[in-house]
Write a protein that holds these residues in place. Structure first.
Motif, PDB file in Angstrom:
ATOM      1  N   GLU A  41       2.326 -42.493 -14.110  1.00 51.46           N
ATOM      2  CA  GLU A  41       3.257 -41.178 -14.759  1.00 51.46           C
ATOM      3  C   GLU A  41       4.470 -41.717 -14.601  1.00 51.46           C
ATOM      4  O   GLU A  41       4.949 -42.421 -13.758  1.00 51.46           O
ATOM      5  CB  GLU A  41       2.899 -39.822 -14.163  1.00 51.46           C
ATOM      6  CG  GLU A  41       3.400 -38.725 -14.779  1.00 51.46           C
ATOM      7  CD  GLU A  41       3.198 -38.220 -16.112  1.00 51.46           C
ATOM      8  OE1 GLU A  41       2.270 -38.949 -16.690  1.00 51.46           O
ATOM      9  OE2 GLU A  41       3.704 -37.397 -16.367  1.00 51.46           O
ATOM     10  N   TYR A  42       5.491 -41.119 -15.615  1.00 48.94           N
ATOM     11  CA  TYR A  42       6.842 -41.611 -15.508  1.00 48.94           C
ATOM     12  C   TYR A  42       7.418 -40.247 -16.079  1.00 48.94           C
ATOM     13  O   TYR A  42       7.091 -39.523 -17.340  1.00 48.94           O
ATOM     14  CB  TYR A  42       7.033 -42.607 -16.697  1.00 48.94           C
ATOM     15  CG  TYR A  42       8.417 -42.765 -17.044  1.00 48.94           C
ATOM     16  CD1 TYR A  42       9.497 -42.780 -16.014  1.00 48.94           C
ATOM     17  CD2 TYR A  42       8.922 -42.397 -18.366  1.00 48.94           C
ATOM     18  CE1 TYR A  42      10.981 -43.129 -16.464  1.00 48.94           C
ATOM     19  CE2 TYR A  42      10.395 -42.628 -18.714  1.00 48.94           C
ATOM     20  CZ  TYR A  42      11.155 -42.922 -17.866  1.00 48.94           C
ATOM     21  OH  TYR A  42      12.597 -42.927 -18.349  1.00 48.94           O
ATOM     22  N   ARG A  43       8.537 -39.715 -15.352  1.00 51.05           N
ATOM     23  CA  ARG A  43       9.144 -38.441 -15.749  1.00 51.05           C
ATOM     24  C   ARG A  43      10.588 -38.604 -15.904  1.00 51.05           C
ATOM     25  O   ARG A  43      11.032 -39.462 -14.924  1.00 51.05           O
ATOM     26  CB  ARG A  43       8.920 -37.054 -14.777  1.00 51.05           C
ATOM     27  CG  ARG A  43       7.487 -36.730 -14.717  1.00 51.05           C
ATOM     28  CD  ARG A  43       7.113 -35.762 -15.700  1.00 51.05           C
ATOM     29  NE  ARG A  43       5.780 -35.477 -15.798  1.00 51.05           N
ATOM     30  CZ  ARG A  43       5.133 -34.767 -15.027  1.00 51.05           C
ATOM     31  NH1 ARG A  43       5.999 -33.971 -14.059  1.00 51.05           N
ATOM     32  NH2 ARG A  43       3.845 -34.366 -15.138  1.00 51.05           N
ATOM     33  N   ILE A  44      11.481 -37.721 -16.618  1.00 52.51           N
ATOM     34  CA  ILE A  44      12.813 -37.689 -16.641  1.00 52.51           C
ATOM     35  C   ILE A  44      13.151 -36.277 -16.281  1.00 52.51           C
ATOM     36  O   ILE A  44      12.755 -35.685 -17.156  1.00 52.51           O
ATOM     37  CB  ILE A  44      13.673 -38.310 -17.746  1.00 52.51           C
ATOM     38  CG1 ILE A  44      13.446 -39.708 -18.015  1.00 52.51           C
ATOM     39  CG2 ILE A  44      15.101 -38.187 -17.671  1.00 52.51           C
ATOM     40  CD1 ILE A  44      13.892 -40.344 -19.118  1.00 52.51           C
ATOM     41  N   VAL A  45      13.849 -35.951 -15.373  1.00 52.35           N
ATOM     42  CA  VAL A  45      14.298 -34.321 -15.233  1.00 52.35           C
ATOM     43  C   VAL A  45      15.791 -34.530 -15.132  1.00 52.35           C
ATOM     44  O   VAL A  45      16.402 -35.292 -14.583  1.00 52.35           O
ATOM     45  CB  VAL A  45      13.477 -33.785 -14.206  1.00 52.35           C
ATOM     46  CG1 VAL A  45      11.977 -33.869 -14.360  1.00 52.35           C
ATOM     47  CG2 VAL A  45      13.874 -34.305 -12.746  1.00 52.35           C
ATOM     48  N   PRO A  46      16.547 -33.246 -15.537  1.00 49.69           N
ATOM     49  CA  PRO A  46      17.768 -33.215 -15.089  1.00 49.69           C
ATOM     50  C   PRO A  46      18.028 -33.059 -13.705  1.00 49.69           C
ATOM     51  O   PRO A  46      17.332 -32.891 -12.727  1.00 49.69           O
ATOM     52  CB  PRO A  46      18.315 -31.792 -15.801  1.00 49.69           C
ATOM     53  CG  PRO A  46      16.817 -30.979 -15.981  1.00 49.69           C
ATOM     54  CD  PRO A  46      15.771 -32.138 -16.037  1.00 49.69           C
TER      55      PRO A  46
END
Length: 162
Positions: A41-46
């Motif tokens: 899994e790969y995520r970008i969050v602020p």
């Protein structure tokens, strides 16, 4: 063994699509080539404490990653809150990994002393904070890469001591 690895990027600009996430690309390459890991899994969050916390919980509890590598949010800026978010979700700290990263990288770059990243365990997952730049990711992760397989064996319960 192919370690299940998740990548979490904390970046306001990345979350808005205003910046390419080259640090995560470096993580992916190192995990696949050096660790023999698989990105699950790969995520970008602020850079928001609650969003980072929620993502870390999901990556560990739902995706059951063996290893979560974060990038970004580890310096001194007011919005750099990745270490604080990590502290809220881990059950135990692993201080030797960030100590080794800082010590090794400081030999070449004194600014590494400003790196606030931490490492810890949640359930059977090792969480490691990394800097937000491709060079910083490479240098810090390379400093501990040789110890990650042993750490992961212990954290996941596959290295049972008698």
């Amino acid at each position: 063994m192919a370690w299940k690895t998740a990548i979490l990027t904390a970046s306001d600009k990345g979350a808005r699509g205003e910046r390419e996430d080259t640090s995560a690309q470096v993580i992916r390459e190192l995990v696949e080539e050096e660790l023999g890991g698989e990105i699950v899994e790969y995520r970008i969050v602020p850079d928001e404490l609650d969003e980072i916390i929620a993502a870390l919980i999901e990556l560990t509890d739902y995706f059951q990653a063996d290893l979560v590598l974060t990038t970004g949010g580890t310096e001194l800026a007011i919005r750099d809150v990745t270490p604080e978010a990590t502290r809220r979700v881990i059950e135990r700290e692993v201080p030797g990994l960030p100590e080794a990263m800082r010590s090794t990288v400081m030999q070449k770059n004194r600014a590494a002393m400003l790196f606030r990243g931490i490492c810890g365990i949640r359930g059977r997952t090792l969480i490691v904070n990394l800097p937000g730049t491709p060079k910083g990711v490479h240098e810090h992760l390379a400093a501990v890469m040789d110890q990650l397989p042993e750490a992961l064996l212990m954290v996941t319960g596959q290295n049972r001591q008698q």
